[in-house]
Design a protein around this motif. Structure first.
Motif, PDB file in Angstrom:
ATOM      1  N   ASN A  92      -4.702  13.894   0.377  1.00  0.00           N
ATOM      2  CA  ASN A  92      -3.894  12.780  -0.191  1.00  0.00           C
ATOM      3  C   ASN A  92      -5.050  12.075  -1.113  1.00  0.00           C
ATOM      4  OD1 ASN A  92      -1.471  12.613   1.238  1.00  0.00           O
ATOM      5  ND2 ASN A  92      -2.543  11.945   3.092  1.00  0.00           N
ATOM      6  N   CYS A  93      -5.055  12.454  -2.245  1.00  0.00           N
ATOM      7  CA  CYS A  93      -5.969  12.276  -3.281  1.00  0.00           C
ATOM      8  C   CYS A  93      -5.166  11.407  -4.580  1.00  0.00           C
ATOM      9  CB  CYS A  93      -6.550  13.440  -3.798  1.00  0.00           C
ATOM     10  SG  CYS A  93      -7.820  13.170  -5.255  1.00  0.00           S
ATOM     11  N   PHE A  94      -5.431  10.054  -4.548  1.00  0.00           N
ATOM     12  CA  PHE A  94      -4.882   9.329  -5.711  1.00  0.00           C
ATOM     13  C   PHE A  94      -5.857   8.523  -6.397  1.00  0.00           C
ATOM     14  CE2 PHE A  94      -1.856  10.169  -2.015  1.00  0.00           C
ATOM     15  CZ  PHE A  94      -0.860  10.557  -2.773  1.00  0.00           C
ATOM     16  N   PRO A  95      -5.376   8.121  -7.721  1.00  0.00           N
ATOM     17  CA  PRO A  95      -6.553   7.181  -8.231  1.00  0.00           C
ATOM     18  C   PRO A  95      -5.980   5.692  -7.860  1.00  0.00           C
ATOM     19  CG  PRO A  95      -4.455   7.811  -9.633  1.00  0.00           C
ATOM     20  CD  PRO A  95      -4.294   8.536  -8.423  1.00  0.00           C
ATOM     21  N   VAL A  96      -7.251   4.844  -7.908  1.00  0.00           N
ATOM     22  CA  VAL A  96      -6.978   3.560  -7.513  1.00  0.00           C
ATOM     23  C   VAL A  96      -6.346   2.780  -8.685  1.00  0.00           C
ATOM     24  CG1 VAL A  96      -8.739   1.559  -7.270  1.00  0.00           C
ATOM     25  CG2 VAL A  96      -9.188   3.632  -6.135  1.00  0.00           C
ATOM     26  N   ILE A  97      -5.620   1.674  -8.280  1.00  0.00           N
ATOM     27  CA  ILE A  97      -5.050   0.686  -9.063  1.00  0.00           C
ATOM     28  C   ILE A  97      -5.796  -0.504  -9.357  1.00  0.00           C
ATOM     29  CG2 ILE A  97      -3.028  -0.444  -9.403  1.00  0.00           C
ATOM     30  CD1 ILE A  97      -1.585   1.533  -7.730  1.00  0.00           C
ATOM     31  N   TYR A  98      -6.318  -0.779 -10.355  1.00  0.00           N
ATOM     32  CA  TYR A  98      -7.023  -2.059 -10.478  1.00  0.00           C
ATOM     33  C   TYR A  98      -6.110  -3.344 -10.894  1.00  0.00           C
ATOM     34  CZ  TYR A  98     -10.910   1.069 -10.000  1.00  0.00           C
ATOM     35  OH  TYR A  98     -11.768   2.143  -9.751  1.00  0.00           O
ATOM     36  N   SER A  99      -6.480  -4.330 -10.327  1.00  0.00           N
ATOM     37  CA  SER A  99      -5.516  -5.565 -10.426  1.00  0.00           C
ATOM     38  C   SER A  99      -6.373  -6.768 -10.364  1.00  0.00           C
ATOM     39  CB  SER A  99      -4.169  -5.486  -9.745  1.00  0.00           C
ATOM     40  OG  SER A  99      -3.416  -6.387  -9.865  1.00  0.00           O
ATOM     41  N   ASP A 100      -5.846  -7.847 -10.951  1.00  0.00           N
ATOM     42  CA  ASP A 100      -6.164  -9.318 -10.591  1.00  0.00           C
ATOM     43  C   ASP A 100      -5.341  -9.785  -9.494  1.00  0.00           C
ATOM     44  OD1 ASP A 100      -8.199  -9.062 -12.315  1.00  0.00           O
ATOM     45  OD2 ASP A 100      -7.105 -10.005 -13.868  1.00  0.00           O
ATOM     46  N   GLU A 101      -4.163  -9.305  -9.002  1.00  0.00           N
ATOM     47  CA  GLU A 101      -3.374  -9.737  -8.149  1.00  0.00           C
ATOM     48  C   GLU A 101      -3.484  -8.784  -6.911  1.00  0.00           C
ATOM     49  OE1 GLU A 101       0.376 -10.024  -9.893  1.00  0.00           O
ATOM     50  OE2 GLU A 101      -0.152 -11.607 -11.196  1.00  0.00           O
ATOM     51  N   MET A 102      -3.432  -9.553  -5.673  1.00  0.00           N
ATOM     52  CA  MET A 102      -3.459  -8.472  -4.400  1.00  0.00           C
ATOM     53  C   MET A 102      -1.769  -8.373  -4.346  1.00  0.00           C
ATOM     54  SD  MET A 102      -5.561 -11.206  -2.104  1.00  0.00           S
ATOM     55  CE  MET A 102      -5.108 -10.204  -0.355  1.00  0.00           C
ATOM     56  N   PRO A 103      -1.717  -6.760  -3.762  1.00  0.00           N
ATOM     57  CA  PRO A 103      -0.445  -6.604  -3.032  1.00  0.00           C
ATOM     58  C   PRO A 103       0.135  -7.450  -2.122  1.00  0.00           C
ATOM     59  CG  PRO A 103      -2.010  -4.702  -2.894  1.00  0.00           C
ATOM     60  CD  PRO A 103      -2.880  -5.937  -3.265  1.00  0.00           C
ATOM     61  N   GLN A 104       1.356  -7.601  -2.343  1.00  0.00           N
ATOM     62  CA  GLN A 104       2.051  -9.020  -1.307  1.00  0.00           C
ATOM     63  C   GLN A 104       2.839  -8.346  -0.168  1.00  0.00           C
ATOM     64  OE1 GLN A 104       1.234 -12.160  -1.527  1.00  0.00           O
ATOM     65  NE2 GLN A 104      -0.297 -11.208  -2.896  1.00  0.00           N
ATOM     66  N   GLY A 105       2.902  -8.828   1.152  1.00  0.00           N
ATOM     67  CA  GLY A 105       3.779  -8.214   2.192  1.00  0.00           C
ATOM     68  C   GLY A 105       3.526  -9.339   3.152  1.00  0.00           C
ATOM     69  N   ASN A 106       4.466  -9.314   4.197  1.00  0.00           N
ATOM     70  CA  ASN A 106       4.454 -10.552   5.234  1.00  0.00           C
ATOM     71  C   ASN A 106       4.607  -9.831   6.561  1.00  0.00           C
ATOM     72  OD1 ASN A 106       7.358  -9.643   5.154  1.00  0.00           O
ATOM     73  ND2 ASN A 106       7.859 -11.330   3.915  1.00  0.00           N
ATOM     74  N   GLU A 107       4.735  -8.374   6.437  1.00  0.00           N
ATOM     75  CA  GLU A 107       4.594  -7.804   7.834  1.00  0.00           C
ATOM     76  C   GLU A 107       4.091  -6.538   7.878  1.00  0.00           C
ATOM     77  OE1 GLU A 107       7.597  -6.965  11.764  1.00  0.00           O
ATOM     78  OE2 GLU A 107       8.479  -7.868   9.993  1.00  0.00           O
ATOM     79  N   LEU A 148       1.906   1.356   3.342  1.00  0.00           N
ATOM     80  CA  LEU A 148       0.357   0.801   3.266  1.00  0.00           C
ATOM     81  C   LEU A 148      -0.672   1.393   2.250  1.00  0.00           C
ATOM     82  CD1 LEU A 148      -0.071   0.966   7.175  1.00  0.00           C
ATOM     83  CD2 LEU A 148       0.571  -0.622   6.083  1.00  0.00           C
ATOM     84  N   MET A 149      -0.031   2.516   1.412  1.00  0.00           N
ATOM     85  CA  MET A 149      -0.853   2.867   0.579  1.00  0.00           C
ATOM     86  C   MET A 149      -1.126   2.022  -0.524  1.00  0.00           C
ATOM     87  SD  MET A 149      -1.816   6.014   1.676  1.00  0.00           S
ATOM     88  CE  MET A 149      -2.256   6.987   0.126  1.00  0.00           C
ATOM     89  N   LYS A 150      -0.285   1.043  -0.820  1.00  0.00           N
ATOM     90  CA  LYS A 150      -0.578  -0.019  -1.906  1.00  0.00           C
ATOM     91  C   LYS A 150      -1.776  -0.612  -1.744  1.00  0.00           C
ATOM     92  CE  LYS A 150       2.630  -3.433  -0.535  1.00  0.00           C
ATOM     93  NZ  LYS A 150       4.002  -4.160  -0.893  1.00  0.00           N
ATOM     94  N   TYR A 151      -1.961  -1.058  -0.389  1.00  0.00           N
ATOM     95  CA  TYR A 151      -3.030  -1.765  -0.066  1.00  0.00           C
ATOM     96  C   TYR A 151      -4.367  -1.182  -0.104  1.00  0.00           C
ATOM     97  CZ  TYR A 151       0.489  -5.074   2.036  1.00  0.00           C
ATOM     98  OH  TYR A 151       1.555  -5.774   2.265  1.00  0.00           O
ATOM     99  N   ILE A 152      -4.550   0.078   0.023  1.00  0.00           N
ATOM    100  CA  ILE A 152      -5.471   0.960   0.232  1.00  0.00           C
ATOM    101  C   ILE A 152      -5.878   1.354  -1.230  1.00  0.00           C
ATOM    102  CG2 ILE A 152      -6.621   3.154   1.203  1.00  0.00           C
ATOM    103  CD1 ILE A 152      -4.409   2.964   3.515  1.00  0.00           C
ATOM    104  N   LEU A 153      -5.086   1.391  -2.088  1.00  0.00           N
ATOM    105  CA  LEU A 153      -5.435   2.116  -3.455  1.00  0.00           C
ATOM    106  C   LEU A 153      -5.405   0.697  -4.486  1.00  0.00           C
ATOM    107  CD1 LEU A 153      -3.007   5.104  -3.659  1.00  0.00           C
ATOM    108  CD2 LEU A 153      -5.461   5.198  -3.593  1.00  0.00           C
ATOM    109  N   THR A 154      -5.386  -0.392  -3.859  1.00  0.00           N
ATOM    110  CA  THR A 154      -5.480  -1.668  -5.172  1.00  0.00           C
ATOM    111  C   THR A 154      -6.958  -2.103  -4.758  1.00  0.00           C
ATOM    112  OG1 THR A 154      -3.007  -1.822  -5.031  1.00  0.00           O
ATOM    113  CG2 THR A 154      -4.287  -3.602  -5.904  1.00  0.00           C
ATOM    114  N   LYS A 155      -7.661  -2.239  -5.901  1.00  0.00           N
ATOM    115  CA  LYS A 155      -8.892  -2.868  -5.728  1.00  0.00           C
ATOM    116  C   LYS A 155      -8.790  -3.998  -7.111  1.00  0.00           C
ATOM    117  CE  LYS A 155     -12.648  -0.825  -4.674  1.00  0.00           C
ATOM    118  NZ  LYS A 155     -13.737   0.008  -4.863  1.00  0.00           N
ATOM    119  N   TYR A 156      -9.755  -5.020  -6.761  1.00  0.00           N
ATOM    120  CA  TYR A 156      -9.848  -6.251  -7.881  1.00  0.00           C
ATOM    121  C   TYR A 156     -10.435  -5.364  -9.052  1.00  0.00           C
ATOM    122  CZ  TYR A 156     -11.394 -10.657  -9.657  1.00  0.00           C
ATOM    123  OH  TYR A 156     -11.713 -11.525 -10.648  1.00  0.00           O
TER     124      TYR A 156
END
Length: 304
Positions: free
Chosen positions: A155-170, A179-187
């Motif tokens: 499971n090898c993927f590039p990191v997504i760099y963003s000024d905004e955090m992934p959003q979710g409520n549960e 859950l991968m969007k949380y693991i792969l998104t960095k500031y």
């Protein structure tokens, strides 16, 4: 030096859409179609015996996200509050309900973050910052692997760099793809790393990480010449300290200890072994450019 990204802007946006939609299979399929079969990816190491023994075995250390230097890394932070300020007269019950839900989600987030295991790689092998931070101030190693093989086999993927955090409520452990969007998104501050990640979710790991069977390295980059010389002075100092405590300790045993820097001869012996088996590995070191703030690679021919 200007480094071309492995994915162009249009490709990366399409990849991001797959990740944020939880379509991990589609993201992987896309990457395998785009990334050339001879494309390289790199991992920085301190360059001690423990590292080298794992590299040639070959194994890869996956570290728990809770051990990383970024507190937001795989933090799965969710906002369960519908507003910042509640009216105590008319919204007391709502405030209590959402406060309890927030507490439960925060507890779940901590548990889930502890299940995320990550191996970190970079598109760059010549980053001054990463050589300083992750390769013991240019004394260590940078190892090159075939990226296409890593995408295909892990499971090898590039990191997504963003000024905004992934959003979710549960959150839920049974929803790994989402859950991968949380693991792969960095500031976006971390974007200089051009990071790719190998990811595992493992709720049985009780240590700070684990070793997995991995791919054979294709390239080895040494640090700066002067810093590489310094690692031998450090080895000698460490050896002298050990001999003071145990005069009967053999030098050959001491220099094999995990926390000693790997000797160059081990690396050239490994290349010779591969060559005898009909396989190749590139050996290089870096020198400082005399014209720009850059590291310049050189073929390394010592000890052949």
């Amino acid at each position: 030096m200007v480094h071309k990204n492995y994915l162009n802007a249009e490709q990366f946006e399409r990849y991001k859409q797959f990740i944020y939609a939880g379509s991990i299979g589609e993201a992987k399929k896309m990457l395998l179609e785009i990334i050339p079969k001879d494309c390289m990816i790199y991992k920085y190491y301190r360059g001690i015996n423990r590292d080298w023994n794992s590299i040639i075995k070959p194994e890869l250390w996956l570290c728990k996200a809770t051990c990383f230097n970024d507190p937001y890394d795989s933090a799965f932070l969710c906002n369960c509050h519908s507003k910042k300020i509640y009216d105590p007269q008319t919204e007391y019950t709502l405030a209590v309900e959402e406060g309890l839900k927030q507490y439960e989600q925060d507890q779940k987030s901590d548990i889930m973050q502890d299940t995320v295991l990550v191996g970190c790689f970079s598109e760059r092998n010549d980053s001054l910052l990463m050589w300083s931070h992750y390769a013991d101030e240019h004394r260590g190693l940078c190892i090159g692997y075939n990226l296409h093989d890593l995408i295909k086999n892990y499971n090898c993927f590039p990191v997504i760099y963003s000024d905004e955090m992934p959003q979710g409520n549960e959150l839920g452990l049974n929803k790994t793809d989402s859950l991968m969007k949380y693991i792969l998104t960095k500031y976006s501050d971390w974007s200089y790393e051009k990071e790719w990640r190998i990811i595992q979710i493992d709720n049985t790991c009780t240590e700070s990480g684990k070793l997995i069977t991995f791919e054979r390295p294709l390239e080895v980059y040494m640090g700066l010449g002067k810093r590489v010389e310094d690692k031998y002075r450090r080895n000698h100092k460490k050896l002298a300290e050990l001999k003071q405590k145990d005069n009967l300790l053999k030098v050959s045993e001491a220099i094999e200890k995990d926390d000693f820097y790997v000797d160059d001869t081990k690396i050239t012996d490994y290349r010779r072994k591969l060559r005898d088996e009909g396989q190749k590995i590139g050996l290089y070191n870096f020198e400082l450019s005399r014209q720009k703030f850059e590291l310049e690679p050189r073929k390394w021919s010592i000890g052949i």
